[in-house]
Scaffold this motif. Structure first.
Motif, PDB file in Angstrom:
ATOM      1  N   GLU A  94      26.985  43.920 112.961  1.00 22.59           N
ATOM      2  CA  GLU A  94      26.617  44.770 111.840  1.00 22.59           C
ATOM      3  C   GLU A  94      27.343  46.101 111.862  1.00 22.59           C
ATOM      4  O   GLU A  94      27.951  46.514 110.885  1.00 22.59           O
ATOM      5  CB  GLU A  94      25.105  44.984 111.818  1.00 22.59           C
ATOM      6  CG  GLU A  94      24.677  45.695 110.555  1.00 22.59           C
ATOM      7  CD  GLU A  94      23.223  45.472 110.212  1.00 22.59           C
ATOM      8  OE1 GLU A  94      22.606  44.562 110.780  1.00 22.59           O
ATOM      9  OE2 GLU A  94      22.710  46.210 109.361  1.00 22.59           O
ATOM     10  N   GLN A 258      23.515  39.212 109.419  1.00 22.09           N
ATOM     11  CA  GLN A 258      22.348  38.370 109.681  1.00 22.09           C
ATOM     12  C   GLN A 258      22.690  36.896 109.598  1.00 22.09           C
ATOM     13  O   GLN A 258      22.315  36.109 110.450  1.00 22.09           O
ATOM     14  CB  GLN A 258      21.268  38.663 108.615  1.00 22.09           C
ATOM     15  CG  GLN A 258      20.495  39.904 108.876  1.00 22.09           C
ATOM     16  CD  GLN A 258      19.409  39.628 109.870  1.00 22.09           C
ATOM     17  OE1 GLN A 258      18.532  38.818 109.621  1.00 22.09           O
ATOM     18  NE2 GLN A 258      19.464  40.274 111.016  1.00 22.09           N
ATOM     19  N   ARG A 281      11.522  34.399 115.139  1.00 24.13           N
ATOM     20  CA  ARG A 281      11.477  34.067 113.705  1.00 24.13           C
ATOM     21  C   ARG A 281      10.793  32.748 113.425  1.00 24.13           C
ATOM     22  O   ARG A 281      10.079  32.600 112.460  1.00 24.13           O
ATOM     23  CB  ARG A 281      12.899  33.968 113.139  1.00 24.13           C
ATOM     24  CG  ARG A 281      13.523  35.284 112.857  1.00 24.13           C
ATOM     25  CD  ARG A 281      14.847  35.065 112.171  1.00 24.13           C
ATOM     26  NE  ARG A 281      14.626  34.878 110.749  1.00 24.13           N
ATOM     27  CZ  ARG A 281      15.426  35.403 109.829  1.00 24.13           C
ATOM     28  NH1 ARG A 281      16.465  36.093 110.171  1.00 24.13           N
ATOM     29  NH2 ARG A 281      15.191  35.214 108.557  1.00 24.13           N
ATOM     30  N   PHE A 373       3.279  41.840 112.863  1.00 30.25           N
ATOM     31  CA  PHE A 373       4.749  41.892 112.859  1.00 30.25           C
ATOM     32  C   PHE A 373       5.330  40.593 112.304  1.00 30.25           C
ATOM     33  O   PHE A 373       6.219  40.597 111.459  1.00 30.25           O
ATOM     34  CB  PHE A 373       5.207  42.117 114.299  1.00 30.25           C
ATOM     35  CG  PHE A 373       6.686  42.312 114.467  1.00 30.25           C
ATOM     36  CD1 PHE A 373       7.274  43.533 114.179  1.00 30.25           C
ATOM     37  CD2 PHE A 373       7.490  41.281 114.927  1.00 30.25           C
ATOM     38  CE1 PHE A 373       8.627  43.715 114.344  1.00 30.25           C
ATOM     39  CE2 PHE A 373       8.853  41.456 115.095  1.00 30.25           C
ATOM     40  CZ  PHE A 373       9.421  42.681 114.805  1.00 30.25           C
ATOM     41  N   LEU A 492       4.161  48.189 118.925  1.00 29.53           N
ATOM     42  CA  LEU A 492       3.807  46.937 119.598  1.00 29.53           C
ATOM     43  C   LEU A 492       3.488  47.278 121.042  1.00 29.53           C
ATOM     44  O   LEU A 492       4.386  47.440 121.859  1.00 29.53           O
ATOM     45  CB  LEU A 492       4.983  45.954 119.544  1.00 29.53           C
ATOM     46  CG  LEU A 492       5.518  45.639 118.147  1.00 29.53           C
ATOM     47  CD1 LEU A 492       6.731  44.746 118.239  1.00 29.53           C
ATOM     48  CD2 LEU A 492       4.451  44.989 117.305  1.00 29.53           C
TER      49      LEU A 492
ATOM     50  N   THR B   7      19.613  49.286 112.159  1.00 26.94           N
ATOM     51  CA  THR B   7      19.878  47.866 111.945  1.00 26.94           C
ATOM     52  C   THR B   7      21.277  47.472 112.401  1.00 26.94           C
ATOM     53  O   THR B   7      21.582  46.308 112.547  1.00 26.94           O
ATOM     54  CB  THR B   7      19.755  47.514 110.456  1.00 26.94           C
ATOM     55  OG1 THR B   7      20.488  48.474 109.712  1.00 26.94           O
ATOM     56  CG2 THR B   7      18.313  47.514 110.004  1.00 26.94           C
ATOM     57  N   GLN B  43      15.032  44.152 119.784  1.00 25.99           N
ATOM     58  CA  GLN B  43      15.211  42.928 119.009  1.00 25.99           C
ATOM     59  C   GLN B  43      15.711  43.320 117.634  1.00 25.99           C
ATOM     60  O   GLN B  43      15.199  44.247 117.020  1.00 25.99           O
ATOM     61  CB  GLN B  43      13.871  42.203 118.881  1.00 25.99           C
ATOM     62  CG  GLN B  43      14.030  40.747 118.560  1.00 25.99           C
ATOM     63  CD  GLN B  43      12.699  40.107 118.210  1.00 25.99           C
ATOM     64  OE1 GLN B  43      12.285  40.107 117.068  1.00 25.99           O
ATOM     65  NE2 GLN B  43      12.016  39.564 119.204  1.00 25.99           N
ATOM     66  N   ASN B  44      16.723  42.637 117.179  1.00 27.13           N
ATOM     67  CA  ASN B  44      17.270  42.942 115.870  1.00 27.13           C
ATOM     68  C   ASN B  44      17.453  41.622 115.143  1.00 27.13           C
ATOM     69  O   ASN B  44      18.481  40.975 115.252  1.00 27.13           O
ATOM     70  CB  ASN B  44      18.601  43.687 116.050  1.00 27.13           C
ATOM     71  CG  ASN B  44      19.168  44.152 114.738  1.00 27.13           C
ATOM     72  OD1 ASN B  44      18.729  43.720 113.673  1.00 27.13           O
ATOM     73  ND2 ASN B  44      20.133  45.034 114.803  1.00 27.13           N
ATOM     74  N   SER B  45      16.388  41.201 114.460  1.00 27.74           N
ATOM     75  CA  SER B  45      16.528  39.976 113.666  1.00 27.74           C
ATOM     76  C   SER B  45      16.052  40.289 112.257  1.00 27.74           C
ATOM     77  O   SER B  45      16.520  41.242 111.666  1.00 27.74           O
ATOM     78  CB  SER B  45      15.768  38.814 114.302  1.00 27.74           C
ATOM     79  OG  SER B  45      14.401  39.114 114.414  1.00 27.74           O
ATOM     80  N   ASP B  46      15.111  39.512 111.728  1.00 32.14           N
ATOM     81  CA  ASP B  46      14.666  39.846 110.370  1.00 32.14           C
ATOM     82  C   ASP B  46      13.869  41.140 110.374  1.00 32.14           C
ATOM     83  O   ASP B  46      13.758  41.814 109.373  1.00 32.14           O
ATOM     84  CB  ASP B  46      13.865  38.697 109.756  1.00 32.14           C
ATOM     85  CG  ASP B  46      12.592  38.424 110.525  1.00 32.14           C
ATOM     86  OD1 ASP B  46      12.670  38.407 111.769  1.00 32.14           O
ATOM     87  OD2 ASP B  46      11.549  38.236 109.898  1.00 32.14           O
ATOM     88  N   LYS B  47      13.296  41.475 111.525  1.00 24.39           N
ATOM     89  CA  LYS B  47      12.695  42.792 111.717  1.00 24.39           C
ATOM     90  C   LYS B  47      13.235  43.348 113.030  1.00 24.39           C
ATOM     91  O   LYS B  47      13.909  42.644 113.750  1.00 24.39           O
ATOM     92  CB  LYS B  47      11.172  42.677 111.768  1.00 24.39           C
ATOM     93  CG  LYS B  47      10.563  42.412 110.420  1.00 24.39           C
ATOM     94  CD  LYS B  47       9.070  42.216 110.520  1.00 24.39           C
ATOM     95  CE  LYS B  47       8.686  40.925 111.163  1.00 24.39           C
ATOM     96  NZ  LYS B  47       8.756  39.764 110.310  1.00 24.39           N
ATOM     97  N   LEU B  48      12.933  44.616 113.292  1.00 23.74           N
ATOM     98  CA  LEU B  48      13.468  45.193 114.521  1.00 23.74           C
ATOM     99  C   LEU B  48      12.343  45.582 115.469  1.00 23.74           C
ATOM    100  O   LEU B  48      11.269  45.979 115.026  1.00 23.74           O
ATOM    101  CB  LEU B  48      14.275  46.452 114.222  1.00 23.74           C
ATOM    102  CG  LEU B  48      15.709  46.221 113.811  1.00 23.74           C
ATOM    103  CD1 LEU B  48      15.767  45.987 112.326  1.00 23.74           C
ATOM    104  CD2 LEU B  48      16.570  47.391 114.213  1.00 23.74           C
ATOM    105  N   ILE B  49      12.621  45.476 116.753  1.00 23.61           N
ATOM    106  CA  ILE B  49      11.729  46.071 117.730  1.00 23.61           C
ATOM    107  C   ILE B  49      12.542  47.118 118.480  1.00 23.61           C
ATOM    108  O   ILE B  49      13.648  46.850 118.936  1.00 23.61           O
ATOM    109  CB  ILE B  49      11.158  45.032 118.702  1.00 23.61           C
ATOM    110  CG1 ILE B  49      10.372  43.967 117.939  1.00 23.61           C
ATOM    111  CG2 ILE B  49      10.256  45.699 119.725  1.00 23.61           C
ATOM    112  CD1 ILE B  49       9.790  42.886 118.817  1.00 23.61           C
ATOM    113  N   ARG B  61      13.093  45.848 108.343  1.00 28.17           N
ATOM    114  CA  ARG B  61      14.517  46.200 108.241  1.00 28.17           C
ATOM    115  C   ARG B  61      14.778  47.378 107.328  1.00 28.17           C
ATOM    116  O   ARG B  61      15.581  48.246 107.624  1.00 28.17           O
ATOM    117  CB  ARG B  61      15.331  44.997 107.738  1.00 28.17           C
ATOM    118  CG  ARG B  61      15.755  44.058 108.818  1.00 28.17           C
ATOM    119  CD  ARG B  61      16.849  43.141 108.335  1.00 28.17           C
ATOM    120  NE  ARG B  61      18.174  43.639 108.648  1.00 28.17           N
ATOM    121  CZ  ARG B  61      18.681  43.621 109.863  1.00 28.17           C
ATOM    122  NH1 ARG B  61      17.992  43.168 110.863  1.00 28.17           N
ATOM    123  NH2 ARG B  61      19.903  44.089 110.078  1.00 28.17           N
TER     124      ARG B  61
END
Lengths: 752, 74
Positions: A94, A258, A281, A373, A492, B7, B43-49, B61
């Motif tokens: 990205e 993505q 996911r 989440f 979290l 992101t 974690q960087n996928s559909d959401k981030l941690i 995101r």
């Protein structure tokens, strides 16, 4: 022909440069600056010069290295390159893609070299080069420069350079975008030496960068004035002009990156490793579903023994009160109104306690935040955030704890919407109603030999409510609670072992709130309903009296017959107190015993007829008949309407109300009530209950808000009667329309 | 280098937050995601941690795209 290697620092550009040129390199300085200019000829193609540009994160440079890279690419320092090879770290697509989009926008032919494929793979990342190629519109060659993999393919690509890709495919925010053309025109007039291709980029740079703007002060003063005026205007309107380009580009890159890269395995610490599964996911939602199924299974099945016990206890208590106090309406009020009313609340305590127990474990262990989440993606579609998931889930057990749980939401708007739709989730009070009508009117067969129709019907009741809750949330968000989109940010916490003491304490606290708050209301309602169902009193029921008289005559006749069978014997003594029982006496006693049993049964049915007459003539019965014309289009007669009125306090009450109306004295919705429902006919012989009427009624129950306690809790949580009233209205209208649709639509389609 | 949205960073990157924008701005600062804070994208996928001083924050995101950061020089 000249090839420039460009890309972020530390992506292996120099390694690639060495691979491409072999040892044919020249190191010099760029004119005027002390930045190394590394160039060489492409191995096997001496006419191609390869230039290794300094690493840069963007073409909006800060450091001198970055400026050199930029100036070479725009052709200001030397003739611009014929092809640009953008080197990317495959593990960090990205951010690496950012500069690629800028280079593409220069209108140069671009080749992307996807480097460090090996490292990405080791880190558990699968990168799809062809997906990237499709999205970017430039050739993408996966390489591992350190091992020389993919170099030949890259060389071939360089020797057959692609056409420049389409420029500016990303979206600038509208407010800024609208102003750009005028500025481009202005700059073109004042600085004719700028290539038309670069005008847009220069404008964007000048807008975002003080230094870039300053550079135009001498050459294009009017342009600078206009930019500064625009910046002021944007600042007033609260437009983030400084980040406009960055945001726009990333908004385009994000989805591309993505799609192209997929995480295959997770990172390392314990919480991270657990999270790698729970927030994954695909696996995350699956785990969530599994946990959910287990929790609900436990809540429903473990609570049943305790609920049975409570019901038996309440019935026993009512019986004791009845036997201790003299008969009369005050006693009836105490037993049928107050004791049963309180019992109606207490009976849900086991389920609620269990639900709170599991929710408590989820909360304390840290899983709760993860569930929010995970579910955020789904909730975002209806305009809510992940935070609403748990309140809505709790509402499957009971809307009251659900509405209370909505307190944890940050956004007041999300909280209100969640409260407003929570009662659409099918709560446990609807279950007895579903059970009764589904068991009575749906076939027992199986679809495709696997799924029972009745089970499917039950499931569809739950689905209908859930889907409607989401639809309602989306509509409320659009029409009533307008405003900026909700966001989702949630801490979290690390996973922890739940502490039991704390857990039980919270269970106690929450249940107390439920029992006290809801208890007061249900108690009040039960008393009110009892009055409505018991007044005006109709003590006289000719039908019942007739049955009683007949029963007495019948018994007397049979007693006489028995006496005739055994003349002179005493038939009133109990059989087991006799020492000698001859066959004549036994037969006679048998006759009297049967006569007694018949008599008792007749008295019972007379009693039930009395109750039924009472209900028909009571306020609720009248109300039912007043409502009948309105409910007729849904297929409901006065009895069902009366049941619906009584169900307003609490849904499950309809079962016992129907039980009383149909004179089966079966408050549990057992077989007798089912048969009575099926047997009931209108005067013209049509059955009152058909499967279609049952469906219509079920649908009504899915959507209608028949629960005083929910209204009261909503009142308390929103601190106004406005929302509870809106909630009641929209749900009632929804229920009415849905039932109307089912019934009338069903009739039109020829169902009965 | 210029700041990039969260992101844009890969897993395990130590970062320093430069600016925070958007509708969740204040909430983010409340959570400690403020200018100058050091964070790490876990974690960087559909959401981030994002890891922040030992705690973890989950972000949508679009929210993470409003937080700009630069890699931390080690």
């Amino acid at each position: 022909m000249r090839v420039a290697l460009c890309g972020n620092p530390n992506v292996g550009k120099t390694t690639l440069f060495n691979q491409l040129t072999g040892l044919r390199q020249r190191v010099a300085n760029f004119p005027g600056v002390t930045v190394e200019r590394k160039a060489g000829t492409l191995a096997g193609a001496p006419h191609v010069e390869v230039v290794d540009l300094p690493g840069t994160y963007s073409l909006t440079p800060r450091s001198i290295d970055e400026r050199i890279a930029y100036e070479v690419l725009v052709g200001r320092l030397e003739k611009e390159p014929d092809v640009v090879v953008c080197v990317l770290d495959a593990g960090n697509l990205e951010r690496n893609l950012y500069v690629v989009t800028q280079v593409i926008d220069l209108g140069l032919p671009v080749i992307v070299a996807l480097n460090m494929m090996d490292v990405a793979e080791e880190n558990g990342l699968a990168v799809d080069a062809s997906a990237l190629e499709n999205d970017l519109g430039v050739p993408v060659v996966p390489i591992t420069a350190s091992r020389g993999e993919g170099i030949d393919e890259l060389k071939k690509c360089i020797l057959n350079p692609p056409e420049p890709a389409q420029v500016y495919r990303w979206q600038l925010m509208d407010a800024v975008d609208a102003k750009i053309p005028a500025l481009i025109k202005r700059l073109a007039e004042e600085a004719p030496h700028v290539k038309p291709m670069h005008l847009r980029m220069e404008v964007l740079r000048a807008l975002a960068e003080e230094e870039a703007l300053d550079a135009w002060r001498l050459g294009a003063p009017e342009f600078v004035n206009r930019i500064e005026a625009l910046q002021e205007e944007f600042a007033k309107r609260g437009i983030a002009w400084r980040h406009a380009e960055v945001s726009g580009r990333y908004a385009w890159i994000g989805p591309i990156a993505q799609r192209a890269s997929r995480r295959v395995s997770g990172p390392a610490t314990l919480s991270d490793r657990i999270d790698a599964v729970f927030t994954h996911r695909v696996a995350g939602p699956l785990c969530f579903l599994l946990i959910l199924v287990c929790v609900f299974e436990a809540v429903f099945s473990w609570a049943i023994p305790a609920m049975d016990l409570i019901e038996a206890g309440v019935a026993a208590l009512a019986g004791i009160v009845h036997s201790v106090l003299p008969a009369g309406w005050v006693t009836d009020l105490l037993t049928d109104g107050i004791v049963i009313g309180v019992g109606n609340v207490v009976v849900f305590l086991p389920q609620i306690l269990l639900l709170f127990f599991f929710l408590g474990i989820m909360e304390d262990s840290g899983y709760m935040a993860r569930s929010a989440f995970i579910m955020d993606r789904l909730m975002k579609r209806v305009g809510l955030s992940g935070g609403s998931v748990l309140p809505l889930l709790s509402s499957y057990a009971c809307a009251i704890p659900g509405i209370m749980a909505a307190r944890t939401l940050d956004s007041e708007r999300d909280r209100l919407i969640t409260i407003m739709v929570a009662p659409l989730m099918s709560c446990s009070a609807r279950l007895p109603v579903y059970t009764l009508f589904i068991a009575a009117f749906l076939p027992t067969g199986k679809l495709l030999g696997v799924f029972g129709y009745q089970g499917l019907a039950m499931f569809s009741m739950y689905m209908m409510g859930t889907i409607m809750a989401f639809v309602a949330a989306a509509i409320l968000k659009r029409l009533v609670f307008k405003g900026p989109a909700s966001y989702f940010v949630m801490e979290l916490p690390p996973y922890r072992r739940p502490r039991l003491r704390q857990l039980f304490w919270r269970m106690y606290q929450r249940s107390k709130v439920f029992a006290v708050r809801a208890g007061k209301i249900i108690l009040g309602c039960s008393i009110a309903l009892w009055f409505l169902a018991s007044f005006p009193r109709t003590e006289i029921s000719p039908e019942a009296t007739q049955i009683e008289e007949l029963a007495i005559q019948e018994r007397n006749r049979e007693y006489a017959a028995a006496q005739a069978l055994a003349p002179g014997r005493d038939l009133t003594v109990a059989t087991d107190s006799l020492l000698l029982v001859d066959s004549t006496l036994a037969n006679a006693l048998d006759l009297t015993a049967r006569a007694d049993a018949k008599y008792t049964a007749a008295l019972d049915s007379a009693n039930i007829i009395r109750q039924s007459t009472q209900i028909r003539e009571s306020a609720i019965g009248h109300l039912g008949r007043i409502l009948e014309p309105v409910m007729q289009p849904l297929g409901f007669d006065w009895k069902i309407s009366a049941g619906l009125v009584s169900a307003f306090a609490a849904r499950e009450v309809i079962v016992s109300t129907l039980g009383i109306i149909y004179s089966v004295g079966d408050a549990e919705g057992g077989v007798a009530l089912r048969d009575a429902l099926k047997a009931d006919k209108y005067p013209d012989g049509r059955p009152v209950f058909t499967p279609l009427v049952a469906m219509s009624l079920l649908v009504f129950f899915v959507f209608a808000l028949q629960c005083m306690s929910t209204l009261a809790i909503a009142r308390r949580e929103t601190n106004t009667w406005r929302w509870p009233m809106v909630m009641w209205l929209y749900m009632t209208v929804l229920a009415y329309l849905a039932s109307l649709l089912v019934y009338q639509g069903g009739l039109l389609l020829g169902f009965s | 280098m210029i700041p990039a949205p969260l992101t844009a960073f890969c897993d395990g990157c130590p970062l320093k937050i430069c600016s925070v924008h958007g509708c969740a701005e204040e909430r983010l600062r409340d959570l400690g995601l403020r200018e100058g804070a050091q964070v790490e994208v876990i974690q960087n996928s559909d959401k981030l941690i994002v890891r922040l001083a030992g705690c973890r924050i989950g972000l949508r995101r679009d929210v993470a795209a409003d937080i700009f950061a630069t890699p931390l020089e080690l």
